[in-house]
Design a protein around this motif. Structure first.
Motif, PDB file in Angstrom:
ATOM      1  N   ARG A  47       0.678  -1.212  -0.062  1.00 11.68           N
ATOM      2  CA  ARG A  47       0.083   0.091   0.270  1.00 11.68           C
ATOM      3  C   ARG A  47       1.006   1.298   0.015  1.00 11.68           C
ATOM      4  O   ARG A  47       1.874   1.261   0.678  1.00 11.68           O
ATOM      5  CB  ARG A  47      -0.886  -0.020   1.238  1.00 11.68           C
ATOM      6  CG  ARG A  47      -1.956  -1.082   1.279  1.00 11.68           C
ATOM      7  CD  ARG A  47      -2.743  -1.106   2.482  1.00 11.68           C
ATOM      8  NE  ARG A  47      -3.645  -2.070   2.631  1.00 11.68           N
ATOM      9  CZ  ARG A  47      -4.867  -2.176   2.101  1.00 11.68           C
ATOM     10  NH1 ARG A  47      -5.275  -1.104   1.389  1.00 11.68           N
ATOM     11  NH2 ARG A  47      -5.651  -3.190   2.298  1.00 11.68           N
ATOM     12  N   THR A  48       0.503   2.067  -0.792  1.00 12.21           N
ATOM     13  CA  THR A  48       1.244   3.419  -0.819  1.00 12.21           C
ATOM     14  C   THR A  48       0.466   4.232   0.307  1.00 12.21           C
ATOM     15  O   THR A  48      -0.684   3.959   0.942  1.00 12.21           O
ATOM     16  CB  THR A  48       0.898   4.179  -2.111  1.00 12.21           C
ATOM     17  OG1 THR A  48      -0.284   4.405  -2.366  1.00 12.21           O
ATOM     18  CG2 THR A  48       1.436   3.573  -3.198  1.00 12.21           C
ATOM     19  N   PRO A  49       1.346   5.510   0.887  1.00 12.84           N
ATOM     20  CA  PRO A  49       0.783   6.034   1.990  1.00 12.84           C
ATOM     21  C   PRO A  49      -0.601   6.633   2.117  1.00 12.84           C
ATOM     22  O   PRO A  49      -1.606   6.763   3.017  1.00 12.84           O
ATOM     23  CB  PRO A  49       1.770   7.288   2.231  1.00 12.84           C
ATOM     24  CG  PRO A  49       2.911   6.841   1.579  1.00 12.84           C
ATOM     25  CD  PRO A  49       2.648   5.704   0.401  1.00 12.84           C
ATOM     26  N   ASP A  50      -1.098   6.976   0.667  1.00 10.65           N
ATOM     27  CA  ASP A  50      -2.372   7.464   0.224  1.00 10.65           C
ATOM     28  C   ASP A  50      -3.424   6.690  -0.192  1.00 10.65           C
ATOM     29  O   ASP A  50      -4.633   7.045  -0.568  1.00 10.65           O
ATOM     30  CB  ASP A  50      -2.258   8.792  -0.518  1.00 10.65           C
ATOM     31  CG  ASP A  50      -1.557   8.313  -1.726  1.00 10.65           C
ATOM     32  OD1 ASP A  50      -1.287   7.340  -2.064  1.00 10.65           O
ATOM     33  OD2 ASP A  50      -1.713   9.209  -2.985  1.00 10.65           O
TER      34      ASP A  50
ATOM     35  N   VAL B 216      -9.208  -3.929  -0.517  1.00 10.12           N
ATOM     36  CA  VAL B 216      -8.371  -4.144  -1.923  1.00 10.12           C
ATOM     37  C   VAL B 216      -8.188  -3.184  -2.887  1.00 10.12           C
ATOM     38  O   VAL B 216      -7.384  -3.220  -3.771  1.00 10.12           O
ATOM     39  CB  VAL B 216      -9.129  -5.284  -2.296  1.00 10.12           C
ATOM     40  CG1 VAL B 216      -9.032  -6.682  -1.500  1.00 10.12           C
ATOM     41  CG2 VAL B 216     -10.679  -5.136  -2.804  1.00 10.12           C
ATOM     42  N   ARG B 217      -8.977  -1.851  -2.698  1.00  8.32           N
ATOM     43  CA  ARG B 217      -8.921  -1.117  -3.589  1.00  8.32           C
ATOM     44  C   ARG B 217      -7.609  -0.243  -3.604  1.00  8.32           C
ATOM     45  O   ARG B 217      -7.481   0.864  -4.352  1.00  8.32           O
ATOM     46  CB  ARG B 217     -10.153  -0.221  -3.741  1.00  8.32           C
ATOM     47  CG  ARG B 217     -11.478  -0.974  -4.123  1.00  8.32           C
ATOM     48  CD  ARG B 217     -12.573  -0.116  -4.112  1.00  8.32           C
ATOM     49  NE  ARG B 217     -13.848  -0.861  -4.610  1.00  8.32           N
ATOM     50  CZ  ARG B 217     -14.986  -0.196  -4.484  1.00  8.32           C
ATOM     51  NH1 ARG B 217     -15.044   1.099  -4.082  1.00  8.32           N
ATOM     52  NH2 ARG B 217     -16.226  -0.923  -4.918  1.00  8.32           N
ATOM     53  N   GLY B 218      -6.882  -0.345  -2.420  1.00 13.00           N
ATOM     54  CA  GLY B 218      -5.762   0.357  -2.016  1.00 13.00           C
ATOM     55  C   GLY B 218      -4.623  -0.462  -2.318  1.00 13.00           C
ATOM     56  O   GLY B 218      -3.333   0.197  -1.619  1.00 13.00           O
ATOM     57  N   ILE B 219      -4.496  -1.556  -2.797  1.00  9.12           N
ATOM     58  CA  ILE B 219      -3.310  -2.337  -3.116  1.00  9.12           C
ATOM     59  C   ILE B 219      -2.846  -2.200  -4.543  1.00  9.12           C
ATOM     60  O   ILE B 219      -3.419  -1.958  -5.381  1.00  9.12           O
ATOM     61  CB  ILE B 219      -3.755  -3.892  -3.070  1.00  9.12           C
ATOM     62  CG1 ILE B 219      -4.246  -4.248  -1.463  1.00  9.12           C
ATOM     63  CG2 ILE B 219      -2.581  -4.521  -3.251  1.00  9.12           C
ATOM     64  CD1 ILE B 219      -4.865  -5.551  -1.240  1.00  9.12           C
ATOM     65  N   SER B 220      -1.420  -1.969  -4.383  1.00 11.68           N
ATOM     66  CA  SER B 220      -0.482  -1.614  -5.544  1.00 11.68           C
ATOM     67  C   SER B 220       0.650  -2.989  -5.602  1.00 11.68           C
ATOM     68  O   SER B 220       0.532  -3.495  -4.886  1.00 11.68           O
ATOM     69  CB  SER B 220       0.021  -0.491  -5.765  1.00 11.68           C
ATOM     70  OG  SER B 220      -0.875   0.657  -5.649  1.00 11.68           O
TER      71      SER B 220
ATOM     72  N   ASN C  85      -2.943   1.425  -7.006  1.00  8.94           N
ATOM     73  CA  ASN C  85      -4.218   1.037  -6.458  1.00  8.94           C
ATOM     74  C   ASN C  85      -4.780   0.004  -7.203  1.00  8.94           C
ATOM     75  O   ASN C  85      -6.129  -0.456  -7.000  1.00  8.94           O
ATOM     76  CB  ASN C  85      -5.010   2.195  -6.146  1.00  8.94           C
ATOM     77  CG  ASN C  85      -4.613   2.970  -5.221  1.00  8.94           C
ATOM     78  OD1 ASN C  85      -3.799   2.785  -4.417  1.00  8.94           O
ATOM     79  ND2 ASN C  85      -4.960   4.247  -5.343  1.00  8.94           N
ATOM     80  N   LYS C  86      -4.206  -0.538  -8.362  1.00  7.06           N
ATOM     81  CA  LYS C  86      -4.850  -1.494  -9.162  1.00  7.06           C
ATOM     82  C   LYS C  86      -3.965  -3.030  -9.000  1.00  7.06           C
ATOM     83  O   LYS C  86      -3.998  -3.787  -9.694  1.00  7.06           O
ATOM     84  CB  LYS C  86      -4.878  -1.233 -10.808  1.00  7.06           C
ATOM     85  CG  LYS C  86      -5.625  -0.157 -11.105  1.00  7.06           C
ATOM     86  CD  LYS C  86      -7.063  -0.121 -11.018  1.00  7.06           C
ATOM     87  CE  LYS C  86      -7.922   1.168 -11.579  1.00  7.06           C
ATOM     88  NZ  LYS C  86      -9.346   1.081 -11.393  1.00  7.06           N
ATOM     89  N   GLY C  87      -3.352  -3.176  -8.121  1.00  4.83           N
ATOM     90  CA  GLY C  87      -2.481  -4.325  -7.735  1.00  4.83           C
ATOM     91  C   GLY C  87      -2.842  -5.497  -7.741  1.00  4.83           C
ATOM     92  O   GLY C  87      -2.533  -6.549  -8.470  1.00  4.83           O
ATOM     93  N   LEU C  88      -4.128  -5.495  -7.266  1.00  6.58           N
ATOM     94  CA  LEU C  88      -4.657  -6.749  -7.140  1.00  6.58           C
ATOM     95  C   LEU C  88      -5.301  -7.494  -8.420  1.00  6.58           C
ATOM     96  O   LEU C  88      -5.111  -8.410  -8.601  1.00  6.58           O
ATOM     97  CB  LEU C  88      -6.077  -6.986  -6.087  1.00  6.58           C
ATOM     98  CG  LEU C  88      -6.777  -8.035  -5.507  1.00  6.58           C
ATOM     99  CD1 LEU C  88      -5.515  -8.967  -4.835  1.00  6.58           C
ATOM    100  CD2 LEU C  88      -7.854  -8.037  -4.656  1.00  6.58           C
ATOM    101  N   ALA C  89      -5.845  -6.579  -9.230  1.00 10.43           N
ATOM    102  CA  ALA C  89      -6.058  -6.733 -10.630  1.00 10.43           C
ATOM    103  C   ALA C  89      -4.981  -7.363 -11.457  1.00 10.43           C
ATOM    104  O   ALA C  89      -5.124  -8.476 -12.184  1.00 10.43           O
ATOM    105  CB  ALA C  89      -7.034  -5.896 -11.215  1.00 10.43           C
ATOM    106  N   HIS C  90      -3.906  -6.726 -11.276  1.00 11.92           N
ATOM    107  CA  HIS C  90      -2.741  -6.936 -11.985  1.00 11.92           C
ATOM    108  C   HIS C  90      -2.176  -8.365 -11.406  1.00 11.92           C
ATOM    109  O   HIS C  90      -1.896  -9.113 -12.246  1.00 11.92           O
ATOM    110  CB  HIS C  90      -1.501  -6.114 -11.756  1.00 11.92           C
ATOM    111  CG  HIS C  90      -2.015  -4.623 -12.368  1.00 11.92           C
ATOM    112  ND1 HIS C  90      -2.925  -4.401 -13.324  1.00 11.92           N
ATOM    113  CD2 HIS C  90      -1.581  -3.361 -11.809  1.00 11.92           C
ATOM    114  CE1 HIS C  90      -3.157  -3.214 -13.555  1.00 11.92           C
ATOM    115  NE2 HIS C  90      -2.141  -2.528 -12.991  1.00 11.92           N
ATOM    116  N   MET C  91      -2.252  -8.660 -10.164  1.00 14.71           N
ATOM    117  CA  MET C  91      -1.750  -9.892  -9.553  1.00 14.71           C
ATOM    118  C   MET C  91      -2.236 -10.898 -10.085  1.00 14.71           C
ATOM    119  O   MET C  91      -1.938 -12.128 -10.170  1.00 14.71           O
ATOM    120  CB  MET C  91      -1.651  -9.598  -8.141  1.00 14.71           C
ATOM    121  CG  MET C  91      -1.004 -10.875  -7.178  1.00 14.71           C
ATOM    122  SD  MET C  91       0.580 -11.216  -7.664  1.00 14.71           S
ATOM    123  CE  MET C  91       1.628 -10.147  -6.641  1.00 14.71           C
TER     124      MET C  91
END
Length: 596
Positions: free
Chosen positions: A214-217, A222-226, A283-289
């Motif tokens: 997660r970035t600080p902001d 799950v919408r905040g995972i990169s 913030n799209k990390g889960l979709a990419h993963m």
């Protein structure tokens, strides 16, 4: 422990007759994929699996990977085997030619994945994770990241990992806490990841981690995972490995099986922060993963098939050698090898028939993946994508559950000797057991199948699948070969049961969600058995025609007998599962916690 021998005859049969390898050669980029090329690849893969990887399976299990002050050290012989594996180009078999891959079809890759895992599952996990990391980076990485990292991953010079879960998170990725703090055009990561397969080792000079953070902001959940790329060694200006990054393996898990595959606890940022680079959108990390996850789930499904095949070979060899008991119908009174006993033959054919059903299911899906990626017609690509999306959780869940069952049955064939480590039968059971758990447990696969895949299109993809099954059943029922009629009847009944269960499930999703989820694993397993029956019926149709034409008659007669056993002894499970599904939760969600 028996020597692994790749089942090349059945592999070729499935690839050519069911997955239609010839038709794949008409797709863009696959015009050079001839049957002769496929045979050459299979033959060479079989040699590497049998002569290099399989001999390390038992020794690697006994020794395991080791954590030293310098990092993780692979079991003896693994580094040399990996160098041979990489030098042979096996890491890049289906890789993108733009980055050094050979661009061969996923269908051919699937067959080699089966061989690697049958020979040595602990070893095979390393290239399996690399393939997933490669695909995620290829689809979502920046051009700079792709140019710097993909050629080395595809060549096998470096390996890749997937870093998702954390001690407090488990499968709930919304609970991920690893931080990624911006630092110019890079990030510094701080946190800990657990259950990281091949997270560190000495087989290559770099390991490339794909990490959820997660970035600080970032928003909560799950919408905040990169997604970030974090190399073990940072790259010099010439892209060679340079300074050690702030990422380390701090411990190895002590596991039931796959001892030679290091399962690492990875620490990021113990000092100044592990330098990482954003992959795809913030913030799209889960979709990419999930690009990587779906790649891995397909391969893990094939692992279930692979472990079942290895357990079957071991059991078959033992049953031919072990002399014990006398046949009730024999007047000679002489002791016989246990393969002559009816119940041992039942167990072996239970193993064999389901293995061949799994292989057909897995390889046909691999060909669907090829068509998804390469077919020139948009509507055809979409149709095959819908099929793959629907059945990936079934492949992963059904094949891995059967892998455990069949490995356990292999122990049973051995009797008491199967419980003794020296025979090797119990290693296959221990190793297979993890496959139902990682990359999402069977329950998670079932929830995905029911809650996402069925719900997303109202069952349209499943309806199209059932229609194809009925067509095959009808063809079998109308055949002039009387042996096919009962097979067609069994598949038709199973397809009807699947349709009825699907209607119930779609209704329950809106009226009784707990009942739907409580029955979801039964529904997944039911779908797997019916898909297996569909492919076995297709195999029987081909085998009947080829036997009548005088082609390899012994093989095709055996195939027909194996399909008949599947129809008579395995497909009846579908009716029992349907009954269970239609009864919903049946108290599973009504009991108080104390009653458990």
């Amino acid at each position: 422990m028996s020597t692994y021998i790749a089942p090349l005859r059945d592999m070729r049969f499935v690839m050519t007759e069911l997955a239609d390898l010839d038709a794949l050669s008409s797709l863009p980029g696959l015009d050079e994929v001839t049957p002769e090329l496929a045979d050459a690849v299979l033959e060479e893969a079989a040699k590497l699996a049998a002569e290099v990887l399989a001999p390390l399976n038992k020794t690697g299990d006994g020794q395991g990977a080791r954590l030293t002050q310098d990092g993780v050290v692979a079991a003896d012989g693994f580094a040399q085997a990996y160098r041979q594996f990489s030098a042979g180009g096996w890491s890049g078999l289906s890789g993108d030619p733009a980055f050094g891959g050979q661009g061969l079809p996923e269908l051919l890759h699937a067959a080699t994945v089966e061989m690697w895992n049958s020979a040595n599952m602990a070893f095979a996990l390393c290239p399996l994770l690399t393939a997933g990391a490669t695909e995620a980076l290829r689809q979502h990485g920046s051009e700079d990241l792709k140019q710097r990292y993909l050629p080395q991953l595809i060549s096998g010079a470096w390996t890749g990992t997937m870093n998702l879960t954390e001690p407090q998170a488990g499968s709930d990725l919304a609970a991920v806490r690893t931080k990624a703090v911006p630092d110019g055009n890079q990030y510094r990561l701080y946190g800990q990841k657990i259950f990281i397969t091949w997270g560190d080792h000495d087989m290559t000079d770099n390991v490339i981690h794909l990490v959820l953070a997660r970035t600080p902001d970032a928003p909560e959940g799950v919408r905040g995972i990169s997604l970030f790329l974090v190399p073990k060694f940072l790259l010099n200006a010439d892209d060679s490995p340079g300074q050690r990054n702030d990422v380390h393996c701090v411990s190895l898990e002590h596991k039931l099986g796959i001892h030679a595959s290091p399962t690492c606890v990875m620490s990021f940022g113990d000092k100044d922060g592990a330098i990482g680079y954003l992959v795809g959108e913030k913030n799209k990390g889960l979709a990419h993963m999930f690009t990587m996850m779906n790649e891995a789930r397909q391969k893990v499904g094939i692992q279930g098939l692979a472990m079942a095949e290895r357990a079957y070979q071991q059991a078959r060899e033992y049953a031919n050698e072990r002399v014990q008991g006398r046949l009730a119908a024999s007047r000679s009174g002489q002791a016989v090898a246990i393969i002559h006993h009816p119940d041992v033959r039942r167990m072996l054919l239970t193993m064999k028939s389901q293995i061949e059903a799994m292989r057909a299911f897995a390889y046909v899906m691999a060909a669907d993946m090829d068509r998804t990626h390469r077919h020139p017609d948009d509507s055809e690509r979409a149709r095959h994508q819908a099929r793959v999306d629907l059945l990936i959780p079934v492949l992963k869940g059904w094949c891995t559950e059967l892998g455990v069952e069949i490995a356990s049955l292999g122990v049973q064939v051995h009797g008491g000797m199967g419980y003794i480590e020296e025979t090797g039968a119990c290693q296959f059971l221990r190793d297979a057991r993890i496959a139902t758990i990682y990359e999402g447990t069977t329950g998670i696969q079932a929830a995905d199948l029911v809650g996402r895949k069925l719900a997303s299109d109202g069952g349209a993809a499943m309806s199209a699948l059932v229609a194809e099954m009925r067509s095959v059943a009808l063809e079998a029922g109308q055949s002039t070969d009387a042996r096919l009629a009962p097979i067609g009847t069994a598949v038709a009944a199973s397809a009807q049961a699947l349709e009825d269960a699907t209607k119930w499930m779609l209704s329950a999703l809106s009226t009784d969600i707990d009942g739907a989820l409580a029955s979801s694993v039964d529904y997944l397993m039911m779908t797997g058995y019916v898909c297996g029956g569909w492919q076995m019926a297709r195999a029987a149709l081909v085998a009947s025609k080829k036997e009548a034409a005088g082609e390899d008659q012994e093989f095709h007669r055996t195939k027909l007998a194996t399909v008949r056993f599947y129809a008579d002894k395995i497909l009846p499970k579908v009716q029992a599962l349907q009954t269970a599904i239609l009864r919903g939760a049946s108290g599973a969600v009504d009991m108080s916690i104390e009653q458990f």
